[in-house]
Design a protein around this motif. Structure first.
Motif, PDB file in Angstrom:
ATOM      1  N   GLN A  15       0.827  -1.211   0.000  1.00  0.00           N
ATOM      2  CA  GLN A  15       0.000   0.000   0.000  1.00  0.00           C
ATOM      3  C   GLN A  15       0.860   1.259   0.000  1.00  0.00           C
ATOM      4  OE1 GLN A  15      -2.500  -0.607   3.403  1.00  0.00           O
ATOM      5  NE2 GLN A  15      -3.659  -2.265   2.440  1.00  0.00           N
ATOM      6  N   GLU A  16       1.933   1.271   0.782  1.00  0.00           N
ATOM      7  CA  GLU A  16       2.816   2.430   0.832  1.00  0.00           C
ATOM      8  C   GLU A  16       3.498   2.646  -0.515  1.00  0.00           C
ATOM      9  OE1 GLU A  16       4.449   5.823   2.137  1.00  0.00           O
ATOM     10  OE2 GLU A  16       2.942   4.608   3.171  1.00  0.00           O
ATOM     11  N   ALA A  17       3.911   1.552  -1.158  1.00  0.00           N
ATOM     12  CA  ALA A  17       4.550   1.661  -2.477  1.00  0.00           C
ATOM     13  C   ALA A  17       3.574   2.231  -3.503  1.00  0.00           C
ATOM     14  CB  ALA A  17       5.054   0.287  -2.925  1.00  0.00           C
ATOM     15  N   ILE A  18       2.335   1.787  -3.425  1.00  0.00           N
ATOM     16  CA  ILE A  18       1.314   2.289  -4.361  1.00  0.00           C
ATOM     17  C   ILE A  18       1.044   3.762  -4.108  1.00  0.00           C
ATOM     18  CG2 ILE A  18      -1.140   2.141  -4.961  1.00  0.00           C
ATOM     19  CD1 ILE A  18      -0.919  -0.899  -4.521  1.00  0.00           C
ATOM     20  N   LEU A  19       0.915   4.159  -2.850  1.00  0.00           N
ATOM     21  CA  LEU A  19       0.654   5.562  -2.519  1.00  0.00           C
ATOM     22  C   LEU A  19       1.780   6.465  -3.017  1.00  0.00           C
ATOM     23  CD1 LEU A  19      -0.722   5.365   1.139  1.00  0.00           C
ATOM     24  CD2 LEU A  19      -1.988   6.075  -0.895  1.00  0.00           C
ATOM     25  N   THR A  20       3.016   6.067  -2.762  1.00  0.00           N
ATOM     26  CA  THR A  20       4.161   6.884  -3.166  1.00  0.00           C
ATOM     27  C   THR A  20       4.262   6.980  -4.685  1.00  0.00           C
ATOM     28  OG1 THR A  20       5.376   6.238  -1.177  1.00  0.00           O
ATOM     29  CG2 THR A  20       6.667   7.127  -2.997  1.00  0.00           C
ATOM     30  N   THR A  21       4.077   5.843  -5.351  1.00  0.00           N
ATOM     31  CA  THR A  21       4.156   5.821  -6.819  1.00  0.00           C
ATOM     32  C   THR A  21       3.036   6.643  -7.438  1.00  0.00           C
ATOM     33  OG1 THR A  21       5.161   3.617  -6.771  1.00  0.00           O
ATOM     34  CG2 THR A  21       4.178   4.324  -8.848  1.00  0.00           C
ATOM     35  N   ALA A  22       1.826   6.478  -6.931  1.00  0.00           N
ATOM     36  CA  ALA A  22       0.683   7.218  -7.472  1.00  0.00           C
ATOM     37  C   ALA A  22       0.870   8.719  -7.284  1.00  0.00           C
ATOM     38  CB  ALA A  22      -0.602   6.759  -6.790  1.00  0.00           C
ATOM     39  N   GLU A  23       1.342   9.120  -6.123  1.00  0.00           N
ATOM     40  CA  GLU A  23       1.556  10.543  -5.854  1.00  0.00           C
ATOM     41  C   GLU A  23       2.546  11.126  -6.857  1.00  0.00           C
ATOM     42  OE1 GLU A  23       3.509  13.260  -2.325  1.00  0.00           O
ATOM     43  OE2 GLU A  23       2.398  11.453  -1.765  1.00  0.00           O
ATOM     44  N   GLN A  24       3.645  10.399  -7.131  1.00  0.00           N
ATOM     45  CA  GLN A  24       4.640  10.887  -8.079  1.00  0.00           C
ATOM     46  C   GLN A  24       4.076  10.973  -9.491  1.00  0.00           C
ATOM     47  OE1 GLN A  24       8.252   8.578  -8.206  1.00  0.00           O
ATOM     48  NE2 GLN A  24       9.115   9.756  -9.905  1.00  0.00           N
ATOM     49  N   LEU A  25       3.377   9.930  -9.935  1.00  0.00           N
ATOM     50  CA  LEU A  25       2.819   9.928 -11.292  1.00  0.00           C
ATOM     51  C   LEU A  25       1.745  10.999 -11.448  1.00  0.00           C
ATOM     52  CD1 LEU A  25       2.559   6.082 -11.982  1.00  0.00           C
ATOM     53  CD2 LEU A  25       4.249   7.699 -12.891  1.00  0.00           C
ATOM     54  N   PHE A  26       0.887  11.140 -10.454  1.00  0.00           N
ATOM     55  CA  PHE A  26      -0.144  12.177 -10.511  1.00  0.00           C
ATOM     56  C   PHE A  26       0.494  13.568 -10.571  1.00  0.00           C
ATOM     57  CE2 PHE A  26      -3.330   9.324  -8.035  1.00  0.00           C
ATOM     58  CZ  PHE A  26      -3.718   8.727  -9.216  1.00  0.00           C
ATOM     59  N   ALA A  27       1.547  13.784  -9.764  1.00  0.00           N
ATOM     60  CA  ALA A  27       2.205  15.087  -9.710  1.00  0.00           C
ATOM     61  C   ALA A  27       2.854  15.433 -11.040  1.00  0.00           C
ATOM     62  CB  ALA A  27       3.255  15.098  -8.596  1.00  0.00           C
ATOM     63  N   GLU A  28       3.457  14.436 -11.679  1.00  0.00           N
ATOM     64  CA  GLU A  28       4.232  14.695 -12.897  1.00  0.00           C
ATOM     65  C   GLU A  28       3.399  14.683 -14.169  1.00  0.00           C
ATOM     66  OE1 GLU A  28       7.244  11.705 -12.613  1.00  0.00           O
ATOM     67  OE2 GLU A  28       8.542  12.934 -11.336  1.00  0.00           O
ATOM     68  N   HIS A  29       2.305  13.916 -14.173  1.00  0.00           N
ATOM     69  CA  HIS A  29       1.551  13.732 -15.419  1.00  0.00           C
ATOM     70  C   HIS A  29       0.097  14.184 -15.348  1.00  0.00           C
ATOM     71  CE1 HIS A  29       5.000  11.488 -16.859  1.00  0.00           C
ATOM     72  NE2 HIS A  29       4.934  10.704 -15.804  1.00  0.00           N
ATOM     73  N   ILE A  39      -0.132   2.720 -12.455  1.00  0.00           N
ATOM     74  CA  ILE A  39       0.369   2.842 -11.084  1.00  0.00           C
ATOM     75  C   ILE A  39       0.825   1.485 -10.569  1.00  0.00           C
ATOM     76  CG2 ILE A  39      -0.265   3.396  -8.699  1.00  0.00           C
ATOM     77  CD1 ILE A  39      -2.298   5.418  -9.919  1.00  0.00           C
ATOM     78  N   SER A  40       0.026   0.455 -10.793  1.00  0.00           N
ATOM     79  CA  SER A  40       0.376  -0.890 -10.340  1.00  0.00           C
ATOM     80  C   SER A  40       1.691  -1.344 -10.955  1.00  0.00           C
ATOM     81  CB  SER A  40      -0.743  -1.881 -10.693  1.00  0.00           C
ATOM     82  OG  SER A  40      -1.927  -1.585  -9.992  1.00  0.00           O
ATOM     83  N   GLU A  41       1.851  -1.133 -12.248  1.00  0.00           N
ATOM     84  CA  GLU A  41       3.074  -1.538 -12.937  1.00  0.00           C
ATOM     85  C   GLU A  41       4.280  -0.762 -12.416  1.00  0.00           C
ATOM     86  OE1 GLU A  41       2.190  -0.929 -17.032  1.00  0.00           O
ATOM     87  OE2 GLU A  41       1.074  -2.811 -17.254  1.00  0.00           O
ATOM     88  N   ALA A  42       4.130   0.564 -12.266  1.00  0.00           N
ATOM     89  CA  ALA A  42       5.245   1.396 -11.806  1.00  0.00           C
ATOM     90  C   ALA A  42       5.623   1.079 -10.363  1.00  0.00           C
ATOM     91  CB  ALA A  42       4.888   2.872 -11.935  1.00  0.00           C
ATOM     92  N   ALA A  43       4.652   0.607  -9.581  1.00  0.00           N
ATOM     93  CA  ALA A  43       4.912   0.247  -8.182  1.00  0.00           C
ATOM     94  C   ALA A  43       5.485  -1.152  -8.057  1.00  0.00           C
ATOM     95  CB  ALA A  43       3.631   0.370  -7.364  1.00  0.00           C
ATOM     96  N   GLY A  44       5.715  -1.816  -9.205  1.00  0.00           N
ATOM     97  CA  GLY A  44       6.317  -3.141  -9.192  1.00  0.00           C
ATOM     98  C   GLY A  44       5.376  -4.252  -8.781  1.00  0.00           C
ATOM     99  N   GLN A  45       4.089  -4.060  -9.018  1.00  0.00           N
ATOM    100  CA  GLN A  45       3.093  -5.056  -8.656  1.00  0.00           C
ATOM    101  C   GLN A  45       2.787  -5.952  -9.853  1.00  0.00           C
ATOM    102  OE1 GLN A  45       2.145  -5.237  -5.377  1.00  0.00           O
ATOM    103  NE2 GLN A  45       3.721  -3.641  -5.295  1.00  0.00           N
ATOM    104  N   GLY A  46       2.945  -7.249  -9.683  1.00  0.00           N
ATOM    105  CA  GLY A  46       2.657  -8.184 -10.762  1.00  0.00           C
ATOM    106  C   GLY A  46       1.188  -8.210 -11.126  1.00  0.00           C
ATOM    107  N   GLY A 109      11.823  15.648   2.943  1.00  0.00           N
ATOM    108  CA  GLY A 109      13.139  15.582   2.313  1.00  0.00           C
ATOM    109  C   GLY A 109      13.203  16.381   1.030  1.00  0.00           C
ATOM    110  N   ASP A 110      14.320  16.244   0.306  1.00  0.00           N
ATOM    111  CA  ASP A 110      14.541  17.040  -0.899  1.00  0.00           C
ATOM    112  C   ASP A 110      13.649  16.618  -2.058  1.00  0.00           C
ATOM    113  OD1 ASP A 110      16.419  18.658   0.254  1.00  0.00           O
ATOM    114  OD2 ASP A 110      18.128  17.450  -0.400  1.00  0.00           O
ATOM    115  N   GLN A 111      13.396  15.329  -2.194  1.00  0.00           N
ATOM    116  CA  GLN A 111      12.619  14.826  -3.331  1.00  0.00           C
ATOM    117  C   GLN A 111      11.171  14.639  -2.911  1.00  0.00           C
ATOM    118  OE1 GLN A 111      13.610  10.897  -4.932  1.00  0.00           O
ATOM    119  NE2 GLN A 111      13.541  11.761  -6.993  1.00  0.00           N
ATOM    120  N   THR A 112      10.320  15.580  -3.299  1.00  0.00           N
ATOM    121  CA  THR A 112       8.915  15.521  -2.922  1.00  0.00           C
ATOM    122  C   THR A 112       8.025  15.701  -4.144  1.00  0.00           C
ATOM    123  OG1 THR A 112       8.755  17.907  -2.462  1.00  0.00           O
ATOM    124  CG2 THR A 112       9.456  16.483  -0.651  1.00  0.00           C
ATOM    125  N   TRP A 113       6.786  15.253  -4.008  1.00  0.00           N
ATOM    126  CA  TRP A 113       5.797  15.394  -5.079  1.00  0.00           C
ATOM    127  C   TRP A 113       4.480  15.952  -4.551  1.00  0.00           C
ATOM    128  CZ3 TRP A 113       8.675  10.869  -4.385  1.00  0.00           C
ATOM    129  CH2 TRP A 113       9.657  10.650  -5.362  1.00  0.00           C
TER     130      TRP A 113
END
Length: 214
Positions: A15-29, A39-46, A109-113
């Motif tokens: 769940q944490e991996a999905i939240l972090t990945t989704a936040e980054q993708l939403f912020a950037e795209h 999101i599932s693919e980027a979070a490394g979920q099969g 930290g320095d890298q935020t979305w």
């Protein structure tokens, strides 16, 4: 560790991996441009349905991201409110809106979305309403807004509503611009204090500006 505890730990990590990945993708795209499958693919979920399994709809996922950050920001704001005294002026109350977000971003930290995620959220009427409802239920936000209103000169309700909207957009967009500049490697001062002080000054001045009759 029992089998159940191990399974729960794996689920929490997913769940944490999905939240972090989704936040980054939403912020950037942009939120509308990112699918749960991406999101599932980027979070490394099969399992491409992992987002739906753990969170439900995209709206549910957005709500979970917003709530995760809101809890941390509210805790900072509540601490600031507890430290305020009767001499607090308008600028102090405005700072209670601006500084908790800045402090939370520093804590991340320095890298935020988060700031860019919030900016993307503000462009979607339905999702923005979702967050507005969360904000309306926050006692600390209500206390700050009440404090600001007590220190404002008399103005028509429609003027106050317009300026409250300007205040929200200034807070959202300035943090997003700064976060974007850091992500792009722009040569800016990475210390947030100067930006925070300037933002508090700008919002305070805007709220106190004369009202021109129309």
């Amino acid at each position: 560790m029992t089998r159940t505890t191990s399974r729960d730990a794996r689920a929490a990590a997913t769940q944490e991996a999905i939240l972090t990945t989704a936040e980054q993708l939403f912020a950037e795209h942009g939120i509308a441009n990112v699918s749960n499958r991406q999101i599932s693919e980027a979070a490394g979920q099969g399992n491409n349905a992992a987002v739906g399994y753990h969170f439900g709809t995209k709206t549910d996922l957005v709500r979970a991201i917003a709530q995760k950050h809101a809890e941390a920001i509210t805790a900072i704001r509540e601490r600031m409110l507890a430290e305020m005294d009767e001499s607090a002026d308008l600028r102090d109350w405005v700072a209670c809106l601006v500084e908790p977000v800045a402090e939370h971003l520093d804590d991340l930290g320095d890298q935020t979305w988060y700031a860019r995620f919030t900016a993307q959220l503000s462009t979607d009427p339905a999702l923005r309403l979702l967050v507005d409802r969360q904000t309306a239920d926050d006692d600390s936000i209500r206390a700050v807004i009440a404090g600001i209103e007590r220190h404002l000169p008399a103005m028509p309700p429609e003027v106050w509503r317009a300026r409250a909207t300007m205040m929200r957009y200034l807070l959202t967009q300035m943090n997003a611009e700064r976060e974007r500049a850091i992500a792009d490697g722009a040569p800016i001062d990475r210390e947030r204090r100067a930006t925070t002080v300037a933002l508090v000054d700008a919002i305070t001045g805007m709220l106190q500006a004369p009202v021109t009759a129309v």
